[in-house]
Design a protein around this motif. Structure first.
Motif, PDB file in Angstrom:
ATOM      1  N   VAL A 131      91.957  40.866  28.530  1.00 32.77           N
ATOM      2  CA  VAL A 131      92.970  40.347  29.448  1.00 32.77           C
ATOM      3  C   VAL A 131      92.967  41.289  30.644  1.00 32.77           C
ATOM      4  N   LEU A 141      92.399  42.820  23.341  1.00 29.61           N
ATOM      5  CA  LEU A 141      93.267  42.378  22.254  1.00 29.61           C
ATOM      6  C   LEU A 141      92.696  42.771  20.896  1.00 29.61           C
ATOM      7  N   TYR A 155      88.982  36.105  25.922  1.00 33.03           N
ATOM      8  CA  TYR A 155      89.123  36.842  24.670  1.00 33.03           C
ATOM      9  C   TYR A 155      87.879  37.657  24.360  1.00 33.03           C
ATOM     10  N   GLU A 190      97.554  37.217  21.946  1.00 40.46           N
ATOM     11  CA  GLU A 190      97.450  36.887  23.364  1.00 40.46           C
ATOM     12  C   GLU A 190      98.757  36.360  23.968  1.00 40.46           C
ATOM     13  N   LYS A 246      93.251  37.525  18.468  1.00 40.52           N
ATOM     14  CA  LYS A 246      93.499  36.391  19.371  1.00 40.52           C
ATOM     15  C   LYS A 246      94.955  35.937  19.312  1.00 40.52           C
ATOM     16  N   CYS A 288      92.229  35.778  31.407  1.00 40.69           N
ATOM     17  CA  CYS A 288      91.960  35.997  29.986  1.00 40.69           C
ATOM     18  C   CYS A 288      90.585  35.478  29.604  1.00 40.69           C
TER      19      CYS A 288
END
Length: 180
Positions: A155, A108, A152, A114, A111, A150
């Motif tokens: 993913v 990503l 962070y 997401e 955040k 997931c």
């Protein structure tokens, strides 16, 4: 002026010059060190992985055979993800016609992206599950609906008969305390 006064002045000017030169050296060394740390170092001690590294490590550690990496440009044919949502992506698909095993890893860019990425992934998994159900009798009956994991900024998506094992392998690659 006498000779002793001249020596004293000369000595004082040498000391001042030495102090200025040493100060300049220390400042330049500090600036260069900071630049090198910013360019090459992990000043916070966190590991940085590419999506391709993580995905290929899962393929290798899970002993998936006949898996082909999809080029970053062609991942868009599978997942309709806007470029600004992710900063890196990788995907592998089975080269066998009787296997629907796929895995993908996305990094990503923020955040806040997401939820939208997960929405896109869930739509893809829903369509893929329907496709697998309607596929020929030669398809792998153990392939599940697929799962998403997931952590962070990563993913991970897996469609396989062993989703949980693949997720465990993926999460094992990520030492959560040392991830960026």
């Amino acid at each position: 002026m006498d000779e002793q006064t001249l020596r004293k002045k000369h000595k004082n000017s040498n000391i001042a010059l030495t102090v200025v030169i040493l100060t300049a050296i220390v400042i330049i060394a500090g600036i260069l060190s900071a630049m090198l740390l910013m360019m090459y170092g992990n000043t916070d001690g966190k590991k940085k992985f590419t999506a391709s590294y993580l995905a290929s490590e899962v393929v290798k550690r899970m002993n998936y055979e006949n898996m082909s990496e999809i080029s970053k440009d062609n991942i868009q044919k599978y997942y309709d993800i806007p470029d600004e949502l992710v900063e890196d992506k990788s995907m592998f698909v089975s080269g066998r016609s009787d296997s629907f095993t796929e895995l993908a890893c996305f990094k990503l860019s923020d955040k806040k992206n997401e939820p939208l990425l997960l929405e896109i992934i869930n739509a893809y998994l829903k369509d893929k599950t329907e496709f697998i159900k309607n596929a020929s009798e030669n398809s792998d009956p153990n392939v599940s609906k697929g799962k998403t994991y997931c952590s962070y900024p990563y993913v991970f998506v897996i469609i396989s008969s062993d989703c949980d094992s693949a997720i465990n392998t993926f999460s094992g690659l990520l030492d959560v305390k040392n991830i960026e």
